[in-house]
Design an enzyme around this catalytic site. Sequence first.
Site, PDB file in Angstrom:
ATOM      1  N   LYS A  12       3.652   6.946 -13.983  1.00 47.07           N
ATOM      2  CA  LYS A  12       2.402   6.540 -13.322  1.00 47.07           C
ATOM      3  C   LYS A  12       1.767   7.702 -12.571  1.00 47.07           C
ATOM      4  CE  LYS A  12      -0.879   3.987 -11.638  1.00 47.07           C
ATOM      5  NZ  LYS A  12      -0.718   2.983 -10.581  1.00 47.07           N
ATOM      6  N   PRO A  26       0.768  -1.252   0.000  1.00 45.77           N
ATOM      7  CA  PRO A  26       0.000   0.000   0.000  1.00 45.77           C
ATOM      8  C   PRO A  26       0.796   1.297   0.000  1.00 45.77           C
ATOM      9  CG  PRO A  26      -0.918  -1.552   1.572  1.00 45.77           C
ATOM     10  CD  PRO A  26       0.377  -2.125   1.134  1.00 45.77           C
TER      11      PRO A  26
END
Length: 347
Positions: free
Chosen positions: A221, A109
């Site tokens: 990204k 995460p």
Amino acid sequence: MKRLKKTVCAPESTYQFQSTAAITMAENSNFLDVNFGFIGLGAMGYPMAMNICKKMSPTKALYITDVSRPAVEKFLAQAMQENWGGLVVIVETAKAVAENAETIFTIVPAASHVRDVYLNPETGVIAAGKSEGRLCVECSTIDLATTRDVGEKIMQAGVAEYVDSPVSGGVPGATEGTLSFLQGCPPASALSARLTAVSLLMASPDKIFPCGPLGSGLAAKISNNYLCGTNLLASAEAMNFGIRNGVDKHILYKVIQNSTGQNFMLDKVTPVPGVNPAAPSSRDYQGGFKAQMMVKDMTLGVEVAEATGVVATMGRAALEVYKQAAVDPRCIDRDVSVIWRFLDGPE
């Protein structure tokens, strides 16, 4: 398939990094005829690891670990029940994964988790020691400074070749094996050839992008995510006031789709309920990318922009809206397209 809990001895490396980009078909198959490792069986990691297991050599093993024991137990049980192919081995630490696998994918995460997975002196990848053939492909979406620091330390220690390779395509892409891989490695290199071969286990052939030096995959990204966040919010606002001014939602959707405002977030994510049957908005915003996570992505975009001297005017404005939506009970744990509900769009 037999369940194994005990870590086995690390096999000798079957791959030596090459100095040229000439990769034969035999060499390409060698990239896949190895033990794989996967760290992080969350919403994205689970289906990514599943596709590796289904497509890897049936004579090799997939070593998995996650902070959630139920996740790895479920993975092992499903692999056995559905006979995915490769042997699945549960291990307790990232170190154990690295000791047994030549090619390792990680997706966790946050930056703090990446640091722990790789740099924890007792349980991290770095504790596995040196290897000439080990490759670590880090797929998390984190800040550039962390991935560069972690990557440099791993490579300087001779532990592995480290590449930042965040993915795009969401859970559907991960499940279908059609993800995009944005890789921090030079194109037309031996490393990019190996990365392409292993990424194709989870990606579409036309969606693998070597972007440049370490950190460039994440830079690409984060740039893309910045656009996703701003485009989604702008699309929701535009649809909202268009509908409120009497345009049918289906007609307005088609108008924008076929005009200069067309964009992926409206086409596919479609925040307006009842317009796109495949979108989360048509199932009460269940599934997809959680609204709270957009705060992280937009924050990364704003920080990267401003660190390079770009004034992130749209990003800062969008970030404030997403921060409010992230704590709204109507939006928590629903797909980020629930921003429509936060804007009081007609449902």
